[in-house]
Design an enzyme around this catalytic site. Structure first.
Site, PDB file in Angstrom:
ATOM      1  N   LYS A 151       0.831  -1.208   0.000  1.00 18.84           N
ATOM      2  CA  LYS A 151       0.000   0.000   0.000  1.00 18.84           C
ATOM      3  C   LYS A 151       0.865   1.257   0.000  1.00 18.84           C
ATOM      4  O   LYS A 151       0.584   2.214  -0.739  1.00 18.84           O
ATOM      5  CB  LYS A 151      -0.953  -0.015   1.188  1.00 18.84           C
ATOM      6  CG  LYS A 151      -2.045  -1.069   1.044  1.00 18.84           C
ATOM      7  CD  LYS A 151      -2.908  -1.161   2.286  1.00 18.84           C
ATOM      8  CE  LYS A 151      -3.965  -2.251   2.125  1.00 18.84           C
ATOM      9  NZ  LYS A 151      -4.844  -2.340   3.316  1.00 18.84           N
ATOM     10  N   SER A 200      -0.796   0.729   5.830  1.00 20.29           N
ATOM     11  CA  SER A 200      -1.044  -0.103   7.005  1.00 20.29           C
ATOM     12  C   SER A 200      -2.085  -1.156   6.676  1.00 20.29           C
ATOM     13  O   SER A 200      -2.922  -0.961   5.797  1.00 20.29           O
ATOM     14  CB  SER A 200      -1.518   0.777   8.168  1.00 20.29           C
ATOM     15  OG  SER A 200      -1.654   0.023   9.348  1.00 20.29           O
ATOM     16  N   ASP A 201      -2.012  -2.260   7.393  1.00 21.28           N
ATOM     17  CA  ASP A 201      -3.024  -3.292   7.243  1.00 21.28           C
ATOM     18  C   ASP A 201      -3.150  -4.049   8.555  1.00 21.28           C
ATOM     19  O   ASP A 201      -2.204  -4.112   9.335  1.00 21.28           O
ATOM     20  CB  ASP A 201      -2.685  -4.257   6.103  1.00 21.28           C
ATOM     21  CG  ASP A 201      -3.932  -4.956   5.582  1.00 21.28           C
ATOM     22  OD1 ASP A 201      -4.725  -4.287   4.891  1.00 21.28           O
ATOM     23  OD2 ASP A 201      -4.133  -6.132   5.902  1.00 21.28           O
ATOM     24  N   THR A 202      -4.328  -4.598   8.782  1.00 22.00           N
ATOM     25  CA  THR A 202      -4.616  -5.348  10.007  1.00 22.00           C
ATOM     26  C   THR A 202      -5.248  -6.674   9.638  1.00 22.00           C
ATOM     27  O   THR A 202      -6.097  -6.735   8.752  1.00 22.00           O
ATOM     28  CB  THR A 202      -5.578  -4.546  10.915  1.00 22.00           C
ATOM     29  OG1 THR A 202      -4.972  -3.302  11.259  1.00 22.00           O
ATOM     30  CG2 THR A 202      -5.901  -5.317  12.191  1.00 22.00           C
ATOM     31  N   ALA A 214       0.354  -4.116  10.613  1.00 16.82           N
ATOM     32  CA  ALA A 214       1.626  -3.718  10.025  1.00 16.82           C
ATOM     33  C   ALA A 214       1.550  -2.261   9.605  1.00 16.82           C
ATOM     34  O   ALA A 214       0.503  -1.780   9.163  1.00 16.82           O
ATOM     35  CB  ALA A 214       1.950  -4.587   8.816  1.00 16.82           C
TER      36      ALA A 214
END
EC number: 3.6.1.9
Length: 189
Positions: free
Chosen positions: A53, A70-72, A107
């Protein structure tokens, strides 16, 4: 470079959390393939997506300051749980989380044209045992539809949590301390 960044995310939660840090930012969304690769571990998956991203933002021409991606992902039994696609999927997910401890991996990545720096924050979350009625009522609230793992700890889903070990803000979608530290490290070079 200044402390200003680009936020490569459409998430209102990440926007709100980044605002709490007092960092100046411009928000935009990127279109990234979020499919998990075969045999890809959840930790590697979430870090790859955050980096993708951020790098996608750079590729779109956002190059005069760092891009934050960011990612979850919610993980139970080493399996990533995505956003529920329908009520049946959601019900199955919450029954797996019910009465158990799971991990939330978030992250964070910063990227420019010449470098990428990332980190992953892991938080353990324990749910109470949920009744079928609680699960159905929660689905009907509309809250779970766009959430990794089918719940939002900052909303109605927070009432299911009996214990948390780690970063609350990482579970919401952006770990504040780690994001600020990573940006400082990134800017130092």
């Amino acid at each position: 470079m200044t402390n200003a960044v680009y936020l490569a995310s459409a998430s209102p939660r990440r926007k709100e959390l980044l605002t709490q840090l007092g960092i100046e930012f411009t928000q935009f969304s990127v279109d990234a393939d979020e499919s998990q690769l075969p045999n890809e571990l959840p930790y590697d998956y979430v870090e790859r997506l955050a980096r993708l991203k951020a790098q996608s933002g750079v590729a779109l021409g956002y190059t005069d300051r760092p891009v934050l991606g960011s990612d979850t992902v919610v993980v139970i039994d080493n399996q990533s749980l995505g956003k529920p696609c329908d009520e049946n999927d959601f019900t199955h997910t919450l029954k797996r989380l019910s009465g158990n401890t799971h991990q939330v991996l978030t992250a964070v990545a910063f990227a420019t044209t010449d470098k990428v720096l990332s980190c992953v924050v892991s938080t353990n979350v324990t749910f109470k045992t949920l009744s079928d009625d609680e699960i159905h009522t929660y689905w009907q609230s509309g809250e779970p539809q766009d959430k990794a793992g089918g719940y939002g700890i900052q909303g109605l889903g927070g009432r299911f949590v009996t214990h948390i070990s780690g970063s609350y803000f990482a579970v919401v979608g952006l770990p504040l301390y780690e994001t600020e530290q990573l940006l400082q490290t990134f800017l130092r070079g």
